[in-house]
Write a protein that holds these residues in place. Structure first.
Motif, PDB file in Angstrom:
ATOM      1  N   SER A  96      26.496  34.578  46.097  1.00 24.26           N
ATOM      2  CA  SER A  96      27.738  35.266  46.430  1.00 24.26           C
ATOM      3  C   SER A  96      28.952  34.404  46.106  1.00 24.26           C
ATOM      4  N   LEU A  97      28.835  33.097  46.305  1.00 30.86           N
ATOM      5  CA  LEU A  97      29.952  32.208  45.983  1.00 30.86           C
ATOM      6  C   LEU A  97      30.244  32.218  44.486  1.00 30.86           C
ATOM      7  N   GLY A  98      29.186  32.215  43.669  1.00 27.70           N
ATOM      8  CA  GLY A  98      29.383  32.284  42.225  1.00 27.70           C
ATOM      9  C   GLY A  98      29.991  33.602  41.789  1.00 27.70           C
ATOM     10  N   LEU A  99      29.509  34.712  42.362  1.00 24.26           N
ATOM     11  CA  LEU A  99      30.060  36.017  42.021  1.00 24.26           C
ATOM     12  C   LEU A  99      31.496  36.157  42.527  1.00 24.26           C
ATOM     13  N   LEU A 100      31.811  35.503  43.647  1.00 26.84           N
ATOM     14  CA  LEU A 100      33.181  35.494  44.140  1.00 26.84           C
ATOM     15  C   LEU A 100      34.110  34.843  43.116  1.00 26.84           C
ATOM     16  N   ALA A 101      33.677  33.734  42.527  1.00 27.17           N
ATOM     17  CA  ALA A 101      34.493  33.065  41.508  1.00 27.17           C
ATOM     18  C   ALA A 101      34.698  33.966  40.288  1.00 27.17           C
ATOM     19  N   VAL A 102      33.639  34.680  39.875  1.00 25.87           N
ATOM     20  CA  VAL A 102      33.756  35.606  38.744  1.00 25.87           C
ATOM     21  C   VAL A 102      34.770  36.704  39.066  1.00 25.87           C
ATOM     22  N   CYS A 103      34.715  37.208  40.295  1.00 31.95           N
ATOM     23  CA  CYS A 103      35.653  38.258  40.701  1.00 31.95           C
ATOM     24  C   CYS A 103      37.096  37.768  40.650  1.00 31.95           C
ATOM     25  N   LEU A 104      37.323  36.548  41.111  1.00 25.67           N
ATOM     26  CA  LEU A 104      38.682  36.022  41.125  1.00 25.67           C
ATOM     27  C   LEU A 104      39.235  35.882  39.711  1.00 25.67           C
ATOM     28  N   VAL A 105      38.403  35.373  38.793  1.00 24.18           N
ATOM     29  CA  VAL A 105      38.836  35.263  37.393  1.00 24.18           C
ATOM     30  C   VAL A 105      39.139  36.644  36.823  1.00 24.18           C
ATOM     31  N   SER A 106      38.292  37.613  37.123  1.00 22.64           N
ATOM     32  CA  SER A 106      38.485  38.965  36.611  1.00 22.64           C
ATOM     33  C   SER A 106      39.752  39.591  37.165  1.00 22.64           C
ATOM     34  N   VAL A 107      40.018  39.386  38.447  1.00 18.88           N
ATOM     35  CA  VAL A 107      41.213  39.961  39.062  1.00 18.88           C
ATOM     36  C   VAL A 107      42.466  39.429  38.393  1.00 18.88           C
ATOM     37  N   VAL A 108      42.511  38.119  38.165  1.00 24.44           N
ATOM     38  CA  VAL A 108      43.686  37.525  37.538  1.00 24.44           C
ATOM     39  C   VAL A 108      43.908  38.103  36.146  1.00 24.44           C
ATOM     40  N   GLY A 109      42.842  38.128  35.336  1.00 25.06           N
ATOM     41  CA  GLY A 109      42.984  38.618  33.969  1.00 25.06           C
ATOM     42  C   GLY A 109      43.309  40.097  33.890  1.00 25.06           C
ATOM     43  N   LEU A 110      42.637  40.905  34.703  1.00 25.70           N
ATOM     44  CA  LEU A 110      42.885  42.344  34.675  1.00 25.70           C
ATOM     45  C   LEU A 110      44.276  42.683  35.194  1.00 25.70           C
ATOM     46  N   ALA A 111      44.750  41.928  36.184  1.00 27.72           N
ATOM     47  CA  ALA A 111      46.108  42.155  36.681  1.00 27.72           C
ATOM     48  C   ALA A 111      47.141  41.864  35.602  1.00 27.72           C
ATOM     49  N   LYS A 112      46.897  40.823  34.830  1.00 24.16           N
ATOM     50  CA  LYS A 112      47.817  40.513  33.736  1.00 24.16           C
ATOM     51  C   LYS A 112      47.808  41.632  32.694  1.00 24.16           C
ATOM     52  N   ALA A 113      46.630  42.209  32.463  1.00 25.39           N
ATOM     53  CA  ALA A 113      46.521  43.284  31.475  1.00 25.39           C
ATOM     54  C   ALA A 113      47.225  44.557  31.940  1.00 25.39           C
ATOM     55  N   VAL A 114      47.175  44.837  33.245  1.00 24.20           N
ATOM     56  CA  VAL A 114      47.717  46.098  33.742  1.00 24.20           C
ATOM     57  C   VAL A 114      49.162  45.978  34.201  1.00 24.20           C
TER      58      VAL A 114
END
Length: 368
Positions: A224-242
């Motif tokens: 879960s800690l590893g997937l949490l890190a993946v989620c955080l990276v995705s949130v940052v990048g997707l927010a920049k895109a949108v």
């Protein structure tokens, strides 16, 4: 309560399938959409992935939290949400130009109003409707509110009254002081919450069966800690895109630019809101207050230092000072919050009052 030993049953298989699939899917969509103009279909997919990544991030934070126990659990949730918030603020400010000079102020103030009025109000109302009267530890929650009010005053109110720089801004040394003061006060609070007076922040009641479910194993927590890190990276990048589409939508509706900060705060705090309401319904109001006030503290205690560092390379002014209307709402929040927390008991009345203050904030944000 010490963390569970590694002999705890392995509940890796108990992780919902969606929580395993959403993080990598969000990361793939980030790669596909990076640097491209978003057509309507891709924009919808990016927004869905962004929301899913936020929900998945907090879910995996909850898994880790269950492993380490209270009050470390609520601390992990608060920090995870704040990392998302800070990343979104810095990302949007770095790409938004001078129009984003108030984004940090608007987002942090919105987070304070959402947590101290919206989340607290919903938790108080939901818990009181089911349990009539709920008890909590006033000395813990009152202390958290005191630190929150001190931080928001030092960081968002004082800039409107300083004279060393033009406008509601800090000079470089003043911003550095605000960042150090915020980080110091938040660090002291975390020390008190997790070490010095940890028992203050534990629920007064612990009678619900689901709270005694076996804790996840170390392996599950690390996944879960590893997937949490993946989620955080995705949130940052997707927010920049949108972000261009979000700002264009706000401009198209003729709404103030402060609504952008409000939308960001609502997005990242939605899962926290659900977690707080669920805890209140289980008659664990102290956990709800830990989540709400801990998120408020982390939001300002970690965001201001991060923005102070980011200002080194960000161009344009950094407007932090609140306007008169916002100061009135902040003062009302402090007064109502103090009266709510001083008694250590809550009914539907306190929940309704907090929600009305929150409704006034939302209404005046759209129609200033």
């Amino acid at each position: 309560m010490n963390p569970p030993t590694d002999t705890a049953p392995d509940t890796s298989a108990a992780l919902p399938r969606w929580s395993l699939l959403v993080p990598p899917l969000a990361l793939v969509l980030l790669v596909v959409s990076w640097g491209r103009d978003l057509n309507p279909v891709l924009l919808i997919l990016v927004c869905a992935a962004l929301g899913g990544a936020v929900v998945a991030a907090v879910h995996h934070a909850e898994v880790v939290a269950h492993r380490v126990g209270e009050p470390f659990g609520t601390l992990i949730l608060a920090v995870a949400v704040t990392v998302i918030e800070v990343a979104l603020i810095v990302t949007l400010m770095s790409s938004g130009g001078p129009d984003s000079s108030t984004l940090a102020r608007d987002t942090v103030f919105a987070a304070i109003m959402i947590t101290c009025n919206g989340i607290v109000g919903l938790a108080l109302l939901a818990g009181a409707l089911r349990h009539r009267v709920q008890e909590f530890r006033a000395h813990a929650s009152g202390g958290a509110l005191a630190v929150t009010l001190a931080l928001v005053t030092l960081s968002l109110v004082l800039p409107a009254f300083t004279t060393s720089s033009a406008g509601p801004t800090f000079t470089g040394p003043q911003l550095a002081f605000a960042g150090v003061a915020s980080l110091t006060m938040y660090g002291v609070f975390v020390f008190v919450q997790t070490k010095r007076h940890r028992d203050y922040f534990l629920p007064k009641t612990d009678s619900t069966p689901d709270e005694h479910a076996p804790a996840p194993s170390a392996r599950t927590a690390w996944v879960s800690l590893g997937l949490l890190a993946v989620c955080l990276v995705s949130v940052v990048g997707l927010a920049k895109a949108v972000s261009p589409a979000l700002e264009a939508a706000v401009d198209g509706l003729g709404a103030p630019r402060t609504v952008v900060g409000l939308l960001i705060a609502l997005l990242v705090l939605l899962p926290e809101t659900v977690a707080a309401v669920r805890a209140a319904l289980r008659d664990r109001l102290q956990v709800s207050l830990n989540l709400a006030l801990g998120s408020a503290l982390a939001s300002i205690g970690l965001t201001i230092p991060a923005i102070a560092l980011a200002s080194i390379w960000l161009t344009g002014p950094l407007v932090l000072g609140l306007g008169a209307k916002e100061m009135v709402l902040l003062a009302l929040t402090g007064a109502v919050g103090t009266l709510t927390l001083v008694s250590g008991r809550a009914t539907v009345l306190q929940g309704a009052v907090h929600l009305m203050v929150f409704s006034a904030f939302l209404f005046l944000a759209v129609t200033p």
